[in-house]
Design an enzyme around this catalytic site. Structure first.
Site, short mmCIF file in Angstrom:
data_model
loop_
_atom_site.label_atom_id
_atom_site.label_comp_id
_atom_site.label_asym_id
_atom_site.label_seq_id
_atom_site.Cartn_x
_atom_site.Cartn_y
_atom_site.Cartn_z
N HIS A 55 0.89 -1.04 0.15
CA HIS A 55 -0.12 0.14 0.17
C HIS A 55 0.82 1.07 -0.06
O HIS A 55 2.00 1.26 0.24
CB HIS A 55 -1.02 0.06 1.19
CG HIS A 55 -0.19 0.42 2.46
ND1 HIS A 55 -1.04 0.74 3.56
CD2 HIS A 55 0.93 0.54 2.97
CE1 HIS A 55 -0.29 1.16 4.55
NE2 HIS A 55 0.90 0.63 4.37
N CYS A 92 5.65 7.02 3.86
CA CYS A 92 4.83 6.01 3.49
C CYS A 92 3.97 6.26 2.50
O CYS A 92 2.92 5.46 1.93
CB CYS A 92 3.53 5.93 4.75
SG CYS A 92 4.19 5.48 6.16
N HIS A 133 4.95 0.30 -0.49
CA HIS A 133 5.73 -0.61 0.25
C HIS A 133 4.89 -1.67 0.75
O HIS A 133 3.61 -1.54 0.83
CB HIS A 133 6.30 0.09 1.51
CG HIS A 133 5.55 0.75 2.33
ND1 HIS A 133 4.72 1.92 2.12
CD2 HIS A 133 4.98 0.21 3.52
CE1 HIS A 133 3.99 2.26 3.01
NE2 HIS A 133 3.99 1.26 3.88
N HIS A 188 3.42 -5.14 3.79
CA HIS A 188 3.80 -5.29 4.90
C HIS A 188 3.14 -6.80 4.98
O HIS A 188 2.20 -7.34 4.25
CB HIS A 188 2.65 -4.58 5.82
CG HIS A 188 3.01 -2.92 6.12
ND1 HIS A 188 4.00 -2.82 6.96
CD2 HIS A 188 2.39 -2.05 5.41
CE1 HIS A 188 3.93 -1.57 6.74
NE2 HIS A 188 3.06 -0.94 6.02
N HIS A 198 -1.55 -10.42 -1.31
CA HIS A 198 -0.75 -10.17 -2.51
C HIS A 198 -1.52 -9.24 -3.58
O HIS A 198 -1.37 -9.38 -4.66
CB HIS A 198 -0.44 -11.58 -3.31
CG HIS A 198 0.52 -12.41 -2.46
ND1 HIS A 198 0.47 -12.86 -1.20
CD2 HIS A 198 1.94 -12.67 -2.54
CE1 HIS A 198 1.45 -13.76 -0.78
NE2 HIS A 198 2.36 -13.31 -1.82
N GLU A 228 0.25 -3.63 11.53
CA GLU A 228 1.04 -3.31 10.51
C GLU A 228 2.44 -3.68 10.40
O GLU A 228 3.21 -4.10 9.65
CB GLU A 228 0.91 -1.79 10.14
CG GLU A 228 1.54 -1.33 8.73
CD GLU A 228 1.27 0.14 8.57
OE1 GLU A 228 -0.02 0.39 8.50
OE2 GLU A 228 2.17 0.97 8.65
#
Ligand SMILES: [Zn+2]
Length: 130
Positions: free
Chosen positions: A14, A23, A27, A29, A67, A115
């Protein structure tokens, strides 16, 4: 009141559109999801709900996010896919898929989205002001 909690995970990318935040770069998580359900009585087998039923329901809700680039998915087309918004989305999807319909007396208490190992956000109905 009895409470049960299950965990599951999914992987997704996201970006948070906020000026000056790192952010805002795409990237990923490994998101950990916790779902808490409750009931004031136990069933004949001494359970609130079979853990596997709660896990299966949660996995069904989470699977379409796995994914993916969350920013490209319809549920987040009008908002940043923050941990808070993901928790809200999972909460209402789990409600729609029928945890409370399947077993009407069961209450979906809270969905928490981790997260990172040290940061999380959660959503529960009725505790937010509009
Ligand atoms: Zn992030």
């Amino acid at each position: 009141m009895y409470q049960v909690r299950i965990e599951t995970e999914f992987c997704a990318a996201h970006r948070i559109m906020k000026q000056g935040s790192k952010c805002s770069r795409l990237h990923g998580h490994n998101w950990k999801i916790e779902v808490v359900a409750s009931h004031d009585k136990l069933d004949e087998s001494g359970m609130v709900i079979d853990f596997h039923k709660l896990e299966d329901l949660t996995k069904k809700v989470v699977e379409p996010l796995d994914h993916q680039n969350l920013n490209e998915l319809a549920p987040f087309s009008n908002s940043n896919p923050t941990a808070e918004k993901i928790a809200e989305y999972i909460y209402y999807q789990a409600s729609l898929l029928g945890l409370e319909k399947l077993l009407p007396a069961i209450k979906l208490e809270k969905v928490t989205v981790w997260e990172t190992p040290t940061t999380w956000a959660s959503y529960s109905k009725g505790r937010l002001s509009n």
